[in-house]
Write a protein that holds these residues in place. Structure first.
Motif, PDB file in Angstrom:
ATOM      1  N   ARG A 121      27.639  53.147  41.729  1.00  0.00           N
ATOM      2  CA  ARG A 121      29.060  53.064  41.378  1.00  0.00           C
ATOM      3  C   ARG A 121      29.938  53.084  42.626  1.00  0.00           C
ATOM      4  O   ARG A 121      30.911  52.343  42.717  1.00  0.00           O
ATOM      5  CB  ARG A 121      29.449  54.205  40.439  1.00  0.00           C
ATOM      6  N   GLU A 122      29.599  53.921  43.588  1.00  0.00           N
ATOM      7  CA  GLU A 122      30.386  53.973  44.824  1.00  0.00           C
ATOM      8  C   GLU A 122      30.273  52.658  45.584  1.00  0.00           C
ATOM      9  O   GLU A 122      31.262  52.134  46.104  1.00  0.00           O
ATOM     10  CB  GLU A 122      29.916  55.140  45.694  1.00  0.00           C
ATOM     11  N   ILE A 137      36.512  57.999  43.637  1.00  0.00           N
ATOM     12  CA  ILE A 137      35.204  57.401  43.940  1.00  0.00           C
ATOM     13  C   ILE A 137      35.234  56.748  45.318  1.00  0.00           C
ATOM     14  O   ILE A 137      34.303  56.885  46.118  1.00  0.00           O
ATOM     15  CB  ILE A 137      34.822  56.362  42.864  1.00  0.00           C
ATOM     16  N   HIS A 138      36.329  56.046  45.599  1.00  0.00           N
ATOM     17  CA  HIS A 138      36.492  55.392  46.899  1.00  0.00           C
ATOM     18  C   HIS A 138      36.511  56.440  48.017  1.00  0.00           C
ATOM     19  O   HIS A 138      35.855  56.282  49.052  1.00  0.00           O
ATOM     20  CB  HIS A 138      37.788  54.582  46.909  1.00  0.00           C
ATOM     21  N   LEU A 194      26.249  51.591  54.015  1.00  0.00           N
ATOM     22  CA  LEU A 194      26.845  51.107  52.771  1.00  0.00           C
ATOM     23  C   LEU A 194      25.778  50.870  51.711  1.00  0.00           C
ATOM     24  O   LEU A 194      25.957  51.209  50.536  1.00  0.00           O
ATOM     25  CB  LEU A 194      27.614  49.810  53.044  1.00  0.00           C
ATOM     26  N   GLU A 195      24.654  50.320  52.117  1.00  0.00           N
ATOM     27  CA  GLU A 195      23.584  49.999  51.178  1.00  0.00           C
ATOM     28  C   GLU A 195      22.954  51.243  50.562  1.00  0.00           C
ATOM     29  O   GLU A 195      22.308  51.159  49.519  1.00  0.00           O
ATOM     30  CB  GLU A 195      22.512  49.168  51.892  1.00  0.00           C
ATOM     31  N   LYS A 196      23.148  52.404  51.179  1.00  0.00           N
ATOM     32  CA  LYS A 196      22.549  53.642  50.682  1.00  0.00           C
ATOM     33  C   LYS A 196      23.451  54.394  49.705  1.00  0.00           C
ATOM     34  O   LYS A 196      23.056  55.430  49.166  1.00  0.00           O
ATOM     35  CB  LYS A 196      22.193  54.555  51.861  1.00  0.00           C
ATOM     36  N   LEU A 197      24.660  53.895  49.471  1.00  0.00           N
ATOM     37  CA  LEU A 197      25.565  54.561  48.534  1.00  0.00           C
ATOM     38  C   LEU A 197      25.045  54.452  47.105  1.00  0.00           C
ATOM     39  O   LEU A 197      24.369  53.478  46.762  1.00  0.00           O
ATOM     40  CB  LEU A 197      26.957  53.920  48.598  1.00  0.00           C
ATOM     41  N   GLU A 245      43.021  47.447  39.472  1.00  0.00           N
ATOM     42  CA  GLU A 245      42.182  46.396  38.887  1.00  0.00           C
ATOM     43  C   GLU A 245      40.733  46.853  38.763  1.00  0.00           C
ATOM     44  O   GLU A 245      40.059  46.549  37.774  1.00  0.00           O
ATOM     45  CB  GLU A 245      42.276  45.129  39.747  1.00  0.00           C
ATOM     46  N   ILE A 246      40.254  47.592  39.757  1.00  0.00           N
ATOM     47  CA  ILE A 246      38.886  48.113  39.692  1.00  0.00           C
ATOM     48  C   ILE A 246      38.755  49.077  38.519  1.00  0.00           C
ATOM     49  O   ILE A 246      37.746  49.086  37.806  1.00  0.00           O
ATOM     50  CB  ILE A 246      38.510  48.818  41.010  1.00  0.00           C
TER      51      ILE A 246
END
Length: 249
Positions: free
Chosen positions: A201-202, A233-234, A195-198, A218-219
């Motif tokens: 924005r992602e 993006i998700h 996750l930390e390497k995304l 909402e995002i």
């Protein structure tokens, strides 16, 4: 920590195991089922509706109630969420809710992402489109499909931010051996690392969806883009995370 009211509710049920006590617990946690189903962002198959998904989730809730051991000191909510979600997914799989074509498209996306990762190539949109040899519209549709189709949730991973009690809850399962608990902990740590390497924005979309609990709409308002774009993006973020985890073995 459970409230005094919840503690009394569980104590009455444990002492008697009567149907009335179990029904009271089901009523107490039915909003949790609806919350989990709403956040899965799954479109019911033809012939079904939202209430059907809630019914599936309620079966998972009943299973969680039967298996929960309050004396362990863990939160019932965290214990129940994977079982609620799992019950919904099990029923959807029985209905073959995701078409063969949809699965094939996701496999194409995964394989393309994995190839680029192995080669150390940046996973930007243009590179992925070229690797897949598809136009912009088809690419956007594929990402939205990924957003809906990947039945993974980072709720458990994000719960690690809450501290040791939550972390214990995630690993709490009476059926797990010590080795299995260790492996689950390692899996969670691997997901956090990926996750930390995304890209920023992602990572932001994933964080707002799973940590801040915002909806895709909402995002979109926060980022100034459409709900459809947030879905794309998700989808790309989850596809990338899934592929990175696979290539890391």
């Amino acid at each position: 920590m459970p409230s005094k009211e919840d503690e009394l509710l569980w104590q009455r049920y444990i002492d008697s195991h009567d149907p009335i006590g179990k029904e009271a617990i089901v009523r107490r946690y039915l909003p949790l089922v609806k919350y989990v189903v709403a956040r899965m962002a799954v479109a019911p198959p033809s012939g079904m509706d939202y209430e059907d998904l809630v019914s599936f989730g309620t079966m998972g809730l009943l299973d969680a109630i039967d298996r929960f051991e309050p004396e362990r000191g863990f939160s019932f909510q965290t214990f129940a969420v994977p079982r609620i979600r799992g019950a919904v997914l099990d029923e959807l799989r029985k209905c073959d809710w995701f078409s063969r074509t949809g699965r094939e498209k996701l496999q194409r996306l995964e394989k393309a992402t994995e190839r680029l990762l192995v080669q150390g190539i940046s996973l930007d949109d243009e590179t992925l489109k070229n690797e897949l040899d598809i136009d912009d519209r088809s690419y956007r549709e594929m990402l939205e499909l990924a957003s809906r189709g990947y039945m993974v949730s980072l709720d458990e991973v994000m719960a690690l931010e809450e501290g040791d009690v939550q972390k214990g809850d995630l690993l709490a399962d009476p059926g797990l051996s010590a080795q299995e608990m260790l492996e689950r902990k390692e899996d969670i740590e691997r997901v956090v690392s990926v996750l930390e390497k995304l890209p920023e924005r992602e990572r932001l979309v994933v964080s707002m969806y799973y940590l801040e609990e915002l909806t895709l709409k909402e995002i979109g308002l926060v980022l100034g883009v459409t709900e459809s774009r947030v879905s794309q993006i998700h989808g790309k973020a989850i596809s990338t995370m899934k592929s990175r985890l696979k290539t890391r073995g």
